[in-house]
Structures are given as C-alpha cells and as structure tokens.
Design an enzyme around this catalytic site. Structure first.
Site, mmCIF file in Angstrom:
data_model
loop_
_atom_site.group_PDB
_atom_site.id
_atom_site.type_symbol
_atom_site.label_atom_id
_atom_site.label_comp_id
_atom_site.label_asym_id
_atom_site.label_seq_id
_atom_site.Cartn_x
_atom_site.Cartn_y
_atom_site.Cartn_z
ATOM 1 N N GLY A 231 -12.577 135.562 53.328
ATOM 2 C CA GLY A 231 -12.908 134.188 53.729
ATOM 3 C C GLY A 231 -14.029 133.604 52.887
ATOM 4 O O GLY A 231 -14.469 134.211 51.892
ATOM 5 N N TYR B 34 -15.782 127.337 70.930
ATOM 6 C CA TYR B 34 -16.250 128.119 69.784
ATOM 7 C C TYR B 34 -17.691 128.596 70.017
ATOM 8 O O TYR B 34 -18.012 129.784 69.844
ATOM 9 C CB TYR B 34 -16.170 127.271 68.507
ATOM 10 C CG TYR B 34 -16.754 127.946 67.303
ATOM 11 C CD1 TYR B 34 -16.057 128.929 66.628
ATOM 12 C CD2 TYR B 34 -18.029 127.612 66.835
ATOM 13 C CE1 TYR B 34 -16.594 129.567 65.528
ATOM 14 C CE2 TYR B 34 -18.577 128.236 65.736
ATOM 15 C CZ TYR B 34 -17.860 129.210 65.087
ATOM 16 O OH TYR B 34 -18.411 129.848 64.002
#
Ligand code: UGA
Length: 315
Positions: A7, A144
């Site tokens: 990532g 989140y």
C-alpha cells in the site's frame, strides 16, 4: 514484517527497511479497494532481501506461518478511508478490528519483539482542543475512527496482558508519492491534470494537519528502535493547519487553466479540523516532522507528473 506492505505507507516503509539492510516480508492481499499496488512495489520486487506473501490478515493460520521468525511487525494493512466506512462499516470493522486481532495474536504466538501499529487522527472526532494532545477525549465520528480506536485499545491491553511491546502511531492525513487514489490531494491533482473541476466537500474551510510520507516512515523507524513509546498511542502529524480551499489553491497554481472547484455537501464522518500536538512524539521517540506542506506538495506533483506518462500508476 510489513502488513499492507504494497500500500501507500507500507510500500515506502518496505523500501526504507530494505535501504537499512533489513530482510523484509511484505504481507498484502492486494485488496481491490484501489489499484496500483503492484506498481508500488515494482522497483523492489526483485530485491534479494524482499519477500512477498499474498496473505490476508483475516486468515490467522496463514498469518502465523508468514510471521515465522519475524522480529518486528509493522501493521499497516487496513480498510482505510473515512468516507468509505460510512458506506460499508462492516468491511471496515472486519478488516481493521478482526484483522488487527489476528496480527496481534500471530505476533504474540510467534514471539515478535515489537509491533508498530498504524492508527489514525480519526480517533479524536470533533470538538477537541487544537493542537490536540493524546490525553484529549477520543470520540470518533466515523466507523473508521471507531475501528482504529478499538484496535488501539487491543494494542494496549495485549501489551499489559501478554507483555508485548506495541506502539500505536496516530497518523494525521499522510500524503506524498503513491498516495491512495481516493485521498484529496491525489484526487485534486488527477482531476486538474485532465482539465476537470475538483469537488470540495462543505465550504472547504475544514483544516488538516497534512503529514509527509517520509516523516511518517521516520516515526516507524524510531518506534522500532526505541522502547520509549511502548504501550502508548502517539500523534504523528506534520504540524501544518491547511484548509482544503488552500490545498486546492496551491495545486491550481500549477494548473492555471483548470476550472473553478465545485462545492458539494459536507461528507458525513469528516472531522472539521485536525492539528496534532507532537510533544509526546518528540519526547518519547525523538521524532519531529522535517518536510513542510509546500515542499511535500511539490514533491507529490513532480512524482505524479513523471509517473502519469504511460499511466504507470494506473490513474
Ligand atoms: C485521511 C485518510 O483517508 C484516512 O485513512 C486517515 O486515517 C485520516 O486521514 C487520518 O488522518 O486519520 P482525510 O483527512 O479525510 O482522511 O483525508 P483526505 O481524504 O485526503 O481528505 C482531506 C480533506 O479533503 C477532507 O476534509 C475531505 O472532506 C476533503 N476532500 C476530499 C474534498 O473536499 N474533496 C475530495 O474530493 C476529497
């Protein structure tokens, strides 16, 4: 061991660790939330000290096998993004909470010496004092943020129960080369490159403490090498307070022909302001940000322009 090593943040961390002479295992499942991860690790794929394991952090047995012999685990894998967590809170929960529990359990069961965990400024929510110290109330306003706060608590409790050394780094909106395509700066540059208007959520007067990627990586390296922050959650913020309008203005200076931005409704879950008090990171890790917002933005635009030719980065 770097989970999420293909990532945005993970791939920079892998590179830095290889540069420092470590053997690095990258665990990544190449989740389709965004593309371009193969490109992120393209330049190091053949490095003799680099190993790629396509392991999903939701698979404890596979993770345990991957962790065999690991000394330090940098846990960067996650379902990132505030706004997507509102659309699909369960995926955020599952990847971030269940996945992190697996990473912690696999670390415990393979006698890993240190875990560095990627937490987030999203744990704070709205209404905290600016700059925000770690002792302030944590009251996230997105699924989140909840997932990151819950896992921070698991990190702390695992430290207390099992004697593990775990540090949580609360990143503040990290940016730089390879930034995730769903994040503001990359979206803005991509749209302006193709002559399209950008969307600004709300009135654009919300502020972010943008943190350049190399500063975030430096914090991980320092956390690996010292015990000062074990058991703690530490803010890692670049120290700037920049409005979204200012971000758009600064990027538009590079694209004078680009159309006026379009203002849209405020996105649920978006906090109004972030600004980190970095004193704890200075004290416990000896960390301080080195790259200003303007310097970092220039570096990002240069990277984007040189990589978009031939569409190497998939945008
Ligand atoms: C970012 C990351 O996406 C999270 O994964 C991370 O955990 C979080 O930082 C954090 O610091 O904890 P965010 O600050 O929302 O979240 O980052 P951006 O997606 O880059 O958005 C920055 C600002 O730009 C937000 O206020 C957002 O509303 C605004 N924005 C974004 C727009 O106005 N238009 C867009 O098209 C995109």
């Amino acid at each position: 061991m770097v989970t999420g090593g293909a990532g945005f943040i993970g791939s920079h961390l892998v590179e830095r660790l290889l540069d420092e002479g470590h053997h690095v295992v990258c665990v990544d499942t190449f989740d389709d939330y965004y593309s371009g991860k193969e490109v992120n690790i393209g330049s190091i794929a053949e490095h003799p000290s680099f190993e790629l394991q396509r392991t999903n952090i939701l698979d404890y047995d596979a993770l345990l096998a991957s962790f065999n012999g690991a000394e330090v685990v940098f846990h960067q894998a996650a379902q990132p993004g505030v706004r997507v967590s509102i659309v699909n809170p369960f995926k955020t929960y599952s990847t971030n909470v269940n996945g992190t529990l697996n990473v912690l359990l696999a670390s415990r069961d393979s006698d890993v010496k240190k875990v560095v965990y990627a937490s987030s400024s999203s744990v704070y929510g709205n209404g905290v004092p600016m700059p925000t110290h770690e002792d302030c109330e944590t009251k996230p306003i997105s699924p989140y943020g909840v997932s990151k706060l819950a896992t921070e608590h698991y990190c702390r409790v695992f430290g207390e129960l099992y004697g593990m050394k775990i540090v949580a780094l609360r990143y503040f909106t990290v940016f730089g080369p390879r930034q995730r395509p769903d994040m503001a700066i990359r979206k803005f540059v991509r749209l302006m490159e193709s002559g399209q208007p950008v969307n600004i959520y709300g009135d654009g007067e919300q502020t972010r403490d943008f943190t350049f990627i190399s500063d975030a990586i430096e914090a991980n390296i320092l956390a690996m090498g010292s015990s000062g922050a074990d058991g703690e959650a530490v803010n890692i913020g670049g120290g700037s307070s920049v409005t979204v309008n200012q971000v758009v203005h600064k990027i538009r200076a590079n694209y004078p022909e680009s159309p006026e931005p379009i203002y849209q409704e405020v996105q649920q879950g978006d906090v109004d302001h972030t600004l980190s008090d970095n004193s704890k990171a200075r004290e416990l890790l000896g960390w301080k940000p080195a790259v200003s917002f303007d310097q970092g933005l220039k570096e990002f635009i240069d990277w984007y322009r040189s990589n978009i030719q031939g569409k190497a980065i998939g945008d």
